[in-house]
Scaffold this motif. Structure first.
Motif, mmCIF file in Angstrom:
data_model
loop_
_atom_site.group_PDB
_atom_site.id
_atom_site.type_symbol
_atom_site.label_atom_id
_atom_site.label_comp_id
_atom_site.label_asym_id
_atom_site.label_seq_id
_atom_site.Cartn_x
_atom_site.Cartn_y
_atom_site.Cartn_z
ATOM 1 N N SER A 10 0.817 -1.205 0.000
ATOM 2 C CA SER A 10 0.000 0.000 0.000
ATOM 3 C C SER A 10 0.852 1.257 0.000
ATOM 4 N N GLY A 11 0.276 2.313 -0.523
ATOM 5 C CA GLY A 11 0.948 3.603 -0.543
ATOM 6 C C GLY A 11 0.432 4.424 -1.695
ATOM 7 N N GLY A 12 1.289 5.207 -2.302
ATOM 8 C CA GLY A 12 0.904 6.009 -3.457
ATOM 9 C C GLY A 12 0.008 7.165 -3.074
ATOM 10 N N ASP A 13 -0.612 7.754 -4.082
ATOM 11 C CA ASP A 13 -1.542 8.842 -3.794
ATOM 12 C C ASP A 13 -2.762 8.711 -4.692
ATOM 13 N N LEU A 14 -3.823 9.325 -4.288
ATOM 14 C CA LEU A 14 -5.104 9.176 -4.944
ATOM 15 C C LEU A 14 -5.823 10.512 -4.915
ATOM 16 N N ARG A 15 -6.525 10.826 -6.019
ATOM 17 C CA ARG A 15 -7.339 12.042 -6.024
ATOM 18 C C ARG A 15 -8.507 11.882 -6.986
ATOM 19 N N ALA A 16 -9.551 12.612 -6.701
ATOM 20 C CA ALA A 16 -10.718 12.642 -7.579
ATOM 21 C C ALA A 16 -10.458 13.678 -8.663
ATOM 22 N N VAL A 17 -10.489 13.248 -9.912
ATOM 23 C CA VAL A 17 -10.254 14.144 -11.033
ATOM 24 C C VAL A 17 -11.557 14.789 -11.475
ATOM 25 N N TYR A 25 -1.097 7.623 -8.133
ATOM 26 C CA TYR A 25 -0.032 6.625 -8.201
ATOM 27 C C TYR A 25 -0.367 5.470 -7.269
ATOM 28 N N ALA A 26 -0.400 4.280 -7.830
ATOM 29 C CA ALA A 26 -0.624 3.083 -7.028
ATOM 30 C C ALA A 26 0.664 2.622 -6.362
ATOM 31 N N ALA A 27 1.810 3.040 -6.900
ATOM 32 C CA ALA A 27 3.122 2.701 -6.344
ATOM 33 C C ALA A 27 4.102 3.810 -6.706
ATOM 34 N N VAL A 28 5.022 4.078 -5.802
ATOM 35 C CA VAL A 28 6.033 5.109 -6.018
ATOM 36 C C VAL A 28 7.404 4.435 -5.933
ATOM 37 N N PHE A 29 8.285 4.787 -6.865
ATOM 38 C CA PHE A 29 9.610 4.164 -6.935
ATOM 39 C C PHE A 29 10.576 4.719 -5.898
ATOM 40 N N GLY A 86 6.504 6.598 -10.664
ATOM 41 C CA GLY A 86 5.989 5.300 -10.248
ATOM 42 C C GLY A 86 4.936 4.761 -11.197
ATOM 43 N N LEU A 87 4.025 3.974 -10.653
ATOM 44 C CA LEU A 87 2.936 3.373 -11.416
ATOM 45 C C LEU A 87 1.722 4.297 -11.343
ATOM 46 N N ARG A 88 1.458 4.968 -12.426
ATOM 47 C CA ARG A 88 0.361 5.932 -12.517
ATOM 48 C C ARG A 88 -0.888 5.222 -13.011
ATOM 49 N N PHE A 89 -2.044 5.673 -12.520
ATOM 50 C CA PHE A 89 -3.305 5.086 -12.981
ATOM 51 C C PHE A 89 -4.341 6.167 -13.219
ATOM 52 N N GLU A 90 -5.285 5.849 -14.076
ATOM 53 C CA GLU A 90 -6.514 6.617 -14.270
ATOM 54 C C GLU A 90 -7.637 5.610 -14.286
ATOM 55 N N LEU A 91 -8.675 5.891 -13.526
ATOM 56 C CA LEU A 91 -9.758 4.943 -13.333
ATOM 57 C C LEU A 91 -11.098 5.615 -13.552
ATOM 58 N N ASP A 92 -11.871 5.096 -14.507
ATOM 59 C CA ASP A 92 -13.248 5.542 -14.718
ATOM 60 C C ASP A 92 -14.142 4.697 -13.826
ATOM 61 N N LEU A 93 -14.804 5.339 -12.868
ATOM 62 C CA LEU A 93 -15.630 4.608 -11.909
ATOM 63 C C LEU A 93 -16.949 4.155 -12.531
ATOM 64 N N PRO A 94 -17.429 2.973 -12.131
ATOM 65 C CA PRO A 94 -18.728 2.503 -12.623
ATOM 66 C C PRO A 94 -19.871 3.228 -11.897
ATOM 67 N N ALA A 95 -21.058 3.106 -12.422
ATOM 68 C CA ALA A 95 -22.248 3.732 -11.818
ATOM 69 C C ALA A 95 -22.871 2.797 -10.781
ATOM 70 N N THR A 96 -22.016 2.189 -9.951
ATOM 71 C CA THR A 96 -22.506 1.328 -8.875
ATOM 72 C C THR A 96 -22.588 2.144 -7.590
ATOM 73 N N THR A 97 -23.364 1.660 -6.656
ATOM 74 C CA THR A 97 -23.525 2.359 -5.383
ATOM 75 C C THR A 97 -22.196 2.483 -4.647
ATOM 76 N N TYR A 98 -21.459 1.370 -4.547
ATOM 77 C CA TYR A 98 -20.205 1.414 -3.798
ATOM 78 C C TYR A 98 -19.175 2.327 -4.473
ATOM 79 N N ILE A 111 -10.681 8.923 2.176
ATOM 80 C CA ILE A 111 -9.899 7.821 1.609
ATOM 81 C C ILE A 111 -8.904 8.435 0.643
ATOM 82 N N ALA A 112 -7.630 8.142 0.858
ATOM 83 C CA ALA A 112 -6.597 8.729 0.003
ATOM 84 C C ALA A 112 -5.504 7.735 -0.356
ATOM 85 N N GLY A 113 -5.646 6.487 0.065
ATOM 86 C CA GLY A 113 -4.577 5.517 -0.134
ATOM 87 C C GLY A 113 -4.786 4.596 -1.311
ATOM 88 N N MET A 114 -3.680 4.067 -1.780
ATOM 89 C CA MET A 114 -3.687 3.087 -2.861
ATOM 90 C C MET A 114 -2.856 1.890 -2.424
#
Length: 184
Positions: A10-17, A25-29, A86-98, A111-114
Motif C-alpha cells: 500500500s501507498g501512493g496517492d489518490l485524487r478525484a479528477v 499513483y498506485a506505487a512510487v519508486f 511510479g505506477l500511474r493510474f486513471e480509473l473511470d468509476l462505474p455507476a454502482t452504489t459502492y 480515503i486517500a490511499g492506494m
C-alpha cells in the motif's frame, strides 16, 4: 530469490479528477516501505515495465475485495502507465452504489490511499542487508490488481514474511548458527 506468491503493498496517492474518475499513483519508486515484519523494501524504477508490456489484465478493486470491482485494463476503464515517479493510474468509476460512495469519500479526503497486488517472478527481487536492515528491492513485478483503500499501510505481510524466510534459509543454509541468531 523467488517467491511467486501473491503479495499486497500500500501507498501512493489518490485524487478525484472528476465526479466519476480517480487518478494518482498506485506505487512510487525508490521509497523505502515501513517495516514489513523484519525487512523493508522498495520498488525500483522499471519494475512494472514487463508486466505492462505483456498487457495481462489488471483489475482495480475497492479494499482488495473481488466483489467490488471498480474497473479493469481489459475493459479500458483502468489505464496504467509507468513514469519516473511510479505506477500511474486513471480509473473511470462505474455507476454502482459502492463506486459512487467511494468517489464521495475520496473527494472529501476520507480515503486517500492506494495499494497493489503482485507476484515476483524468478529473479525479480534482490535481498541484502543494508545498514543492519534486511532490504528487498523489487526489480520485476507481475501486477494483478490495484486497489483503493482507507488503510494505506501494508495490510498483508504474512506472504512477504514467507518470502523473507526463504531468503534467510538460502542465505544462511551453510551457517546454521547464524540462522539461529537471525531468526531467534
Amino acid at each position: 530469490m523467488t517467491s511467486n506468491t501473491f503479495e499486497i503493498r500500500s501507498g501512493g496517492d489518490l485524487r478525484a479528477v472528476s465526479p466519476n474518475k480517480l487518478s494518482g499513483y498506485a506505487a512510487v519508486f525508490n521509497k523505502l516501505s515501513h517495516d514489513l515484519g523484519g525487512f523493508v523494501e522498495q520498488i525500483r524504477a522499471g519494475a512494472f515495465t514487463k508486466s505492462l508490456r505483456e498487457n495481462a489484465p489488471v483489475r482495480a478493486l475497492y479494499e482488495h475485495d473481488d466483489q467490488r470491482i471498480l474497473g479493469s485494463t481489459r475493459s479500458g476503464t483502468l489505464k496504467l502507465s509507468e513514469d519516473a515517479k511510479g505506477l500511474r493510474f486513471e480509473l473511470d468509476l462505474p455507476a454502482t452504489t459502492y463506486a459512487q460512495d467511494l468517489a464521495v469519500l475520496v473527494e472529501r479526503g476520507d480515503i486517500a490511499g492506494m495499494s497493489f497486488g503482485f507476484v515476483v517472478p524468478s529473479g525479480g527481487d534482490n535481498w541484502e542487508v543494508r545498514s543492519g536492515v534486511l532490504t528487498r528491492d523489487l526489480i520485476d513485478i507481475r501486477l494483478s490488481e490495484i486497489t483503493v483503500t482507507a488503510n494505506p499501510a501494508y495490510p498483508d505481510t504474512e506472504v512477504a514474511k514467507r518470502s523473507m524466510n526463504t531468503y534467510l534459509l538460502n542465505e544462511y543454509l551453510d551457517t546454521p548458527s547464524m540462522w539461529i541468531q537471525t531468526c531467534g
